[in-house]
Design a protein around this motif. Structure first.
Motif, PDB file in Angstrom:
ATOM      1  N   SER A 171       0.651  -1.152  -0.071  1.00 61.76           N
ATOM      2  CA  SER A 171      -0.035   0.055   0.184  1.00 61.76           C
ATOM      3  C   SER A 171       0.866   1.180  -0.075  1.00 61.76           C
ATOM      4  CB  SER A 171      -0.896   0.184   1.129  1.00 61.76           C
ATOM      5  OG  SER A 171      -1.731   1.256   1.400  1.00 61.76           O
ATOM      6  N   ASP A 172       0.251   2.554  -0.337  1.00 60.49           N
ATOM      7  CA  ASP A 172       1.112   3.683  -0.264  1.00 60.49           C
ATOM      8  C   ASP A 172       1.068   4.249   1.018  1.00 60.49           C
ATOM      9  OD1 ASP A 172       2.327   6.096  -0.685  1.00 60.49           O
ATOM     10  OD2 ASP A 172       0.529   7.080  -1.898  1.00 60.49           O
ATOM     11  N   LEU A 173       2.016   3.964   1.787  1.00 62.98           N
ATOM     12  CA  LEU A 173       1.928   4.157   3.437  1.00 62.98           C
ATOM     13  C   LEU A 173       2.315   5.632   3.531  1.00 62.98           C
ATOM     14  CD1 LEU A 173       3.664   1.029   4.387  1.00 62.98           C
ATOM     15  CD2 LEU A 173       1.358   1.488   4.677  1.00 62.98           C
ATOM     16  N   ASP A 174       3.245   6.241   2.706  1.00 62.94           N
ATOM     17  CA  ASP A 174       3.526   7.698   3.007  1.00 62.94           C
ATOM     18  C   ASP A 174       2.851   8.616   2.198  1.00 62.94           C
ATOM     19  OD1 ASP A 174       4.744   7.002   0.618  1.00 62.94           O
ATOM     20  OD2 ASP A 174       6.893   7.211   1.256  1.00 62.94           O
ATOM     21  N   GLY A 175       2.012   8.266   1.397  1.00 71.87           N
ATOM     22  CA  GLY A 175       1.304   8.955   0.741  1.00 71.87           C
ATOM     23  C   GLY A 175       1.922   9.788  -0.437  1.00 71.87           C
ATOM     24  N   ASP A 176       2.880   9.163  -0.931  1.00 74.15           N
ATOM     25  CA  ASP A 176       3.534   9.998  -2.131  1.00 74.15           C
ATOM     26  C   ASP A 176       3.286   9.335  -3.406  1.00 74.15           C
ATOM     27  OD1 ASP A 176       4.769   7.654  -2.297  1.00 74.15           O
ATOM     28  OD2 ASP A 176       6.867   8.253  -2.183  1.00 74.15           O
ATOM     29  N   GLY A 177       2.216   8.427  -3.327  1.00 76.45           N
ATOM     30  CA  GLY A 177       1.504   7.719  -4.821  1.00 76.45           C
ATOM     31  C   GLY A 177       2.262   6.455  -5.290  1.00 76.45           C
ATOM     32  N   ASP A 178       3.467   6.100  -4.485  1.00 71.63           N
ATOM     33  CA  ASP A 178       3.936   4.901  -4.969  1.00 71.63           C
ATOM     34  C   ASP A 178       3.604   3.703  -3.836  1.00 71.63           C
ATOM     35  OD1 ASP A 178       5.914   5.402  -3.252  1.00 71.63           O
ATOM     36  OD2 ASP A 178       7.261   5.905  -4.660  1.00 71.63           O
ATOM     37  N   LEU A 179       3.951   2.419  -4.164  1.00 74.17           N
ATOM     38  CA  LEU A 179       3.470   1.198  -3.286  1.00 74.17           C
ATOM     39  C   LEU A 179       4.743   0.911  -2.515  1.00 74.17           C
ATOM     40  CD1 LEU A 179       1.339  -1.050  -5.543  1.00 74.17           C
ATOM     41  CD2 LEU A 179       0.571   0.787  -3.811  1.00 74.17           C
ATOM     42  N   ASP A 180       4.528   1.048  -1.123  1.00 74.17           N
ATOM     43  CA  ASP A 180       5.318   0.697  -0.176  1.00 74.17           C
ATOM     44  C   ASP A 180       5.066  -0.844   0.447  1.00 74.17           C
ATOM     45  OD1 ASP A 180       6.465   3.263  -0.144  1.00 74.17           O
ATOM     46  OD2 ASP A 180       4.743   3.733   1.019  1.00 74.17           O
ATOM     47  N   ILE A 181       5.963  -1.518   1.142  1.00 76.47           N
ATOM     48  CA  ILE A 181       5.529  -2.928   1.582  1.00 76.47           C
ATOM     49  C   ILE A 181       5.622  -2.988   3.133  1.00 76.47           C
ATOM     50  CG2 ILE A 181       6.591  -5.264   1.535  1.00 76.47           C
ATOM     51  CD1 ILE A 181       7.002  -4.697  -1.364  1.00 76.47           C
ATOM     52  N   LEU A 182       4.760  -3.570   3.652  1.00 80.39           N
ATOM     53  CA  LEU A 182       5.055  -3.951   5.282  1.00 80.39           C
ATOM     54  C   LEU A 182       5.044  -5.585   5.351  1.00 80.39           C
ATOM     55  CD1 LEU A 182       2.566  -1.797   7.159  1.00 80.39           C
ATOM     56  CD2 LEU A 182       4.996  -1.411   6.536  1.00 80.39           C
ATOM     57  N   THR A 183       5.923  -6.067   6.096  1.00 83.59           N
ATOM     58  CA  THR A 183       6.168  -7.528   6.346  1.00 83.59           C
ATOM     59  C   THR A 183       6.767  -7.674   7.782  1.00 83.59           C
ATOM     60  OG1 THR A 183       6.980  -9.630   5.077  1.00 83.59           O
ATOM     61  CG2 THR A 183       8.382  -7.695   5.017  1.00 83.59           C
ATOM     62  N   PHE A 184       6.534  -8.870   8.289  1.00 86.44           N
ATOM     63  CA  PHE A 184       7.025  -9.328   9.224  1.00 86.44           C
ATOM     64  C   PHE A 184       8.537  -9.765   9.093  1.00 86.44           C
ATOM     65  CE2 PHE A 184       3.066  -9.433  11.609  1.00 86.44           C
ATOM     66  CZ  PHE A 184       3.330  -8.893  12.837  1.00 86.44           C
ATOM     67  N   PHE A 185       9.388  -9.219  10.102  1.00 90.87           N
ATOM     68  CA  PHE A 185      10.839  -9.780   9.977  1.00 90.87           C
ATOM     69  C   PHE A 185      10.601 -11.362  10.233  1.00 90.87           C
ATOM     70  CE2 PHE A 185      14.999 -10.448  12.459  1.00 90.87           C
ATOM     71  CZ  PHE A 185      15.863 -10.623  11.220  1.00 90.87           C
ATOM     72  N   GLY A 186      11.589 -12.173   9.639  1.00 92.94           N
ATOM     73  CA  GLY A 186      11.395 -13.374   9.692  1.00 92.94           C
ATOM     74  C   GLY A 186      11.562 -14.184  10.886  1.00 92.94           C
ATOM     75  N   LEU A 187      12.513 -13.420  11.720  1.00 91.80           N
ATOM     76  CA  LEU A 187      12.752 -14.203  13.068  1.00 91.80           C
ATOM     77  C   LEU A 187      12.483 -13.416  14.153  1.00 91.80           C
ATOM     78  CD1 LEU A 187      16.702 -14.997  12.537  1.00 91.80           C
ATOM     79  CD2 LEU A 187      14.465 -16.459  12.368  1.00 91.80           C
ATOM     80  N   GLY A 188      11.262 -12.487  13.946  1.00 93.03           N
ATOM     81  CA  GLY A 188      11.106 -11.631  15.181  1.00 93.03           C
ATOM     82  C   GLY A 188       9.448 -11.226  14.905  1.00 93.03           C
ATOM     83  N   SER A 189       8.805 -10.399  15.886  1.00100.83           N
ATOM     84  CA  SER A 189       7.503  -9.902  16.193  1.00100.83           C
ATOM     85  C   SER A 189       7.482  -8.539  15.532  1.00100.83           C
ATOM     86  CB  SER A 189       7.001 -10.089  17.383  1.00100.83           C
ATOM     87  OG  SER A 189       7.440 -11.735  18.139  1.00100.83           O
TER      88      SER A 189
END
Length: 763
Positions: A171-189
């Motif tokens: 989703s565009d998280l910072d509102g600048d028009g391009d798509l960003d990504i959120l994902t969990f770090f593989g070893l953490g919470s």
């Protein structure tokens, strides 16, 4: 649980003893169903739904968003074209679009990353994200952009880690028009924020140029042992080891992350992206509210009963949310299904939740509509559909019967591990049409009330096995044995089955027996051919008579058939379907774990001869090649339903639905859709309590002549005693040590729920 060569490790929960009462009170009991009728010839043969992700995409390039359903139990693509009018939920399946998509597995997200108005594909691949750009012109077309989406991690580019048990937020998280990504770090919470720098570097949104901007987005933590949320968490710090080519995160505690789903959207109209979070082993969604800035997220509150209201999500297990305008009213709705690929855990019958947005674009208000979105318009029996074409009522028309591995009943935690209960049953759709224009009309989803036996893996085979002219039943089961049900009904329907003969004639093929009654040797007596988990076929020749059949084992390798694909799995789950063509030649179809339907033509009379697979199945059905893409664990049935020359093919799969292949139009289906209200519970009394050697269950007048199942559980949820007893009779507890226990009472008909009672044993 192993699916192919991939294993999903479910996390263990360390529940304290005091939570044992929650374990029992949280059990979902079977329910009585209210019903309504509708015609569902459009979606009826779509194949069922178990663990779906809902994606918007314009399939027919008419400028209107359609739906792509991706069921990860079988990696099935279900393209649905929107028919309108606006404001309605009206879709029809069009399987022709499947061939336009690349190979997709585990998960898929549609999003327009290059701002050209066409939805691109983000999907799982080898521990990361593959991206396909939508380059459609006159037809739907995709181009592979990368097999591993990378991001700048401090000193260099490496792949963005997304596991097959994580569903990222794109989703565009910072509102600048391009798509960003959120994902969990593989070893953490903690959640990683990968900012897309396409606008910053190139002034346009058409690039995928990511940088790890924050390794603790939102400054919250999800517990490594549950779905507990900690706000303003102690975030990890990053360092770079010059001996390594990639960065490593030094965690304050070496947490283990085991799977989450995410959806980023603005829930309160403040211009900041909030987060909806699902978690493995839990039925609810958690909404976290962002009180930070577009550049720096900071979660300030959360709601564990999202969407708040009269019906928050309660879906076992592992809900995955999607933001989709399902009714085309201009507002994004909420669609939710399970993300769990395991066969035996998720709810497979009420697995598609729909919340309509009755608020606005900036202030959504999600109102519960149904937990069987589109699913209520399909033939969907639960998990593992086994179709059989057979004239059960003797009217000369071929009916449709569907065994099922099991339908979801309930979930519970045992020693912190999530378990689910499924119950097999047989559905019956009577053919109320005519010889060449069938109409399948729902009669029952529990033929013979077999669900009361609490079995799994029910595969039916019908035939007169005692020469009385009535149609008896043999069922295969998970344990590899057969059960025989004689029919004493003088009429044709409904059957009145006698009590079962278990382990019929001592036949046991190991696991997952799938029997067919078929006169293989053409001697006028029905033989038994039985598939099994190992993928081979067992042949038992009938050496008895019509009145007293005797099935003699001949071979466990009939035709040397084995449908196991060892590159995918060590199991085959063979399902045989012998039939004869117009010339009387024996033919064979076999379903299996891999998802294809095997065809062997002109079967020789010698059972030891190796059968040769044929690619000409289409020549019996349509005359031109067609793909059979039905999902895992296929089960075929074939017959003359619409034409005396051409065959019609019905294929079941593990999603619980059916696919139909024919040169004619698909038959109409009149579905009766179950609406499942929770029945009221009834209490019972244990006496004496505390007890010493024996306990009694208080008399229940309404069930005075019935046997009830009594279970005694310890405080870890383990069943110590399971007995069938009549109310008022005694039950010995002399072997139980002193302590506190829980006693559950089960009505085999499933019509009454009983509240569990505490029992104290004291000597």
């Amino acid at each position: 649980m192993e699916i192919g060569n991939w294993k999903l490790k479910i996390r263990a929960r360390a529940f304290p003893v005091v939570l044992t009462l929650i374990l029992v009170s949280g059990i979902r009991y079977p329910v009585s169903a209210q019903t309504t009728h509708l015609s569902a010839d459009g979606l009826a043969w779509t194949g069922g739904m178990n663990a779906c992700q809902f994606c918007e995409i314009d399939l027919n390039l008419d400028g209107t968003m359609d739906l792509l359903l991706f069921d990860r139990q079988g990696n099935r693509l279900i393209p649905l074209v929107y028919e309108g009018p606006a404001g309605s939920v009206n879709y029809h399946p069009d399987t022709s679009y499947r061939s336009s998509f690349p190979d997709l597995h585990d998960w898929v997200v549609t999003a327009d990353y290059d701002c050209d108005g066409r939805m691109d594909l983000f999907t799982y691949g080898l521990g990361g994200i593959r991206v396909f750009r939508n380059i459609s012109g006159s037809s739907l077309t995709f181009q592979l952009i990368t097999t591993m989406l990378t991001s700048w991690y401090y000193t260099g580019y490496i792949g963005i880690l997304v596991t097959p048990v994580d569903y990222p937020a794109i989703s565009d998280l910072d509102g600048d028009g391009d798509l960003d990504i959120l994902t969990f770090f593989g070893l953490g919470s903690f959640v990683e924020y990968h900012q897309n720098l396409s606008m910053e570097h190139y002034g346009s949104c058409d690039s995928l140029d990511f940088r790890l901007e924050d390794n603790c987005w939102g400054k919250f933590k999800e517990s490594e042992g549950s779905n507990k949320i900690t706000l303003n968490a102690d975030c990890p710090t990053a360092f770079h080891d010059s001996r390594l080519t990639s960065h490593v995160l030094r965690l304050t505690s070496y947490d283990k992350h085991t799977g989450s789903t995410m959806l980023a959207l603005d829930l309160n109209g403040d211009g900041l992206k909030d987060l909806v979070l699902g978690d493995v082993d839990f039925p609810n969604l958690i909404a976290l509210f962002n009180g930070g800035t577009p550049d720096t997220a900071f979660m300030v509150a959360y709601d564990t009963l999202f969407p708040s209201g009269t019906a928050p999500v309660d879906l076992f297990d592992f809900p995955v949310p999607s933001s989709v305008d399902a009714d085309h009213d201009g507002l994004k709705d909420l669609l939710i299904s399970s993300f769990n690929p395991q066969f035996t855990i998720p709810d497979d019958f009420r697995s598609s939740w729909y919340y309509q947005n009755t608020g606005s674009e900036t202030h959504p208000d999600y109102t519960y509509q149904t937990n069987r979105f589109l699913q209520d318009q399909m033939i969907d029996v639960g998990s593992g559909s086994y179709p059989v074409l057979y004239d059960l009522d003797g009217d000369g028309l071929t009916d449709l019967l569907i065994g099922c591995w099991g339908r979801y009943d309930s979930s519970y935690y045992q020693e912190g591990i999530l378990k689910s209960v499924h119950t097999g049953r047989i559905s019956y759709y009577r053919n109320t049409g005519n010889p060449w224009s069938p109409v399948f009309t729902y009669q029952t989803d529990d033929l013979g009330s077999l669900s009361s036996l609490r079995l799994t893996g029910l595969y039916p085979a019908f035939g007169d096995l005692n020469g009385d002219g009535m149609k008896d039943l043999i069922i295969g089961q998970d344990d590899g044995t057969l059960a025989y049900f004689g029919n004493r009904a003088p009429g044709s329907y409904p059957p009145d089955f006698l009590p079962p003969v278990w382990k019929y004639q001592g036949i046991d093929v190991g696991e997952n027996s799938t029997p067919q009654l078929f006169d293989f040797d053409s001697d006028g007596l029905a033989d038994l051919i039985i598939g099994e988990k190992n993928g081979n076929l067992n042949y038992y020749r009938n050496t008895g008579t019509e009145e007293q059949p005797h099935f003699t084992f001949i071979t466990d390798s009939l035709g040397k058939v084995n449908v196991t694909n060892y590159n995918l799995s060590y199991s085959g789950y063979s399902v045989p379907c012998f039939f004869r063509d117009g010339s009387g030649s024996e033919q064979l179809l076999v379903g299996g774990e891999e998802g294809k339907v095997w065809y062997f033509e002109d079967i020789p009379a010698d059972p030891e001869t190796s059968y040769q697979e044929s690619t000409l199945l289409y020549s019996l059905i349509t005359g031109s090649p067609f793909p059979v893409t039905c999902g895992w664990r296929t089960a075929p049935a074939i017959g003359h339903l619409t034409d005396s020359l051409w065959f019609d093919l019905v294929v079941g799969n593990y999603a619980g639905g059916l696919n139909y292949f024919s040169q004619a139009a698909s038959p109409d289906v009149l579905l009766r859709i179950s609406v499942a209200p929770q029945p009221s519970r009834q209490s019972f009394r244990i006496y004496p309590n505390p007890a010493h050697q024996y306990i009694f269950i208080s008399p229940l007048p309404s069930l005075s002549n019935q046997h009830l199942r009594v279970e005694i559980l310890n405080l870890f949820g383990q069943t110590l005693r399971r007995e069938w007893m009549e109310p008022g009779k005694s039950l010995s507890i002399g072997l139980l040590p002193n302590g506190l226990y829980l006693v559950t009472l089960t009505d085999p008909s499933g019509t009454i729920n009983f509240t569990p009672q505490k029992l104290v044993v004291s000597r």
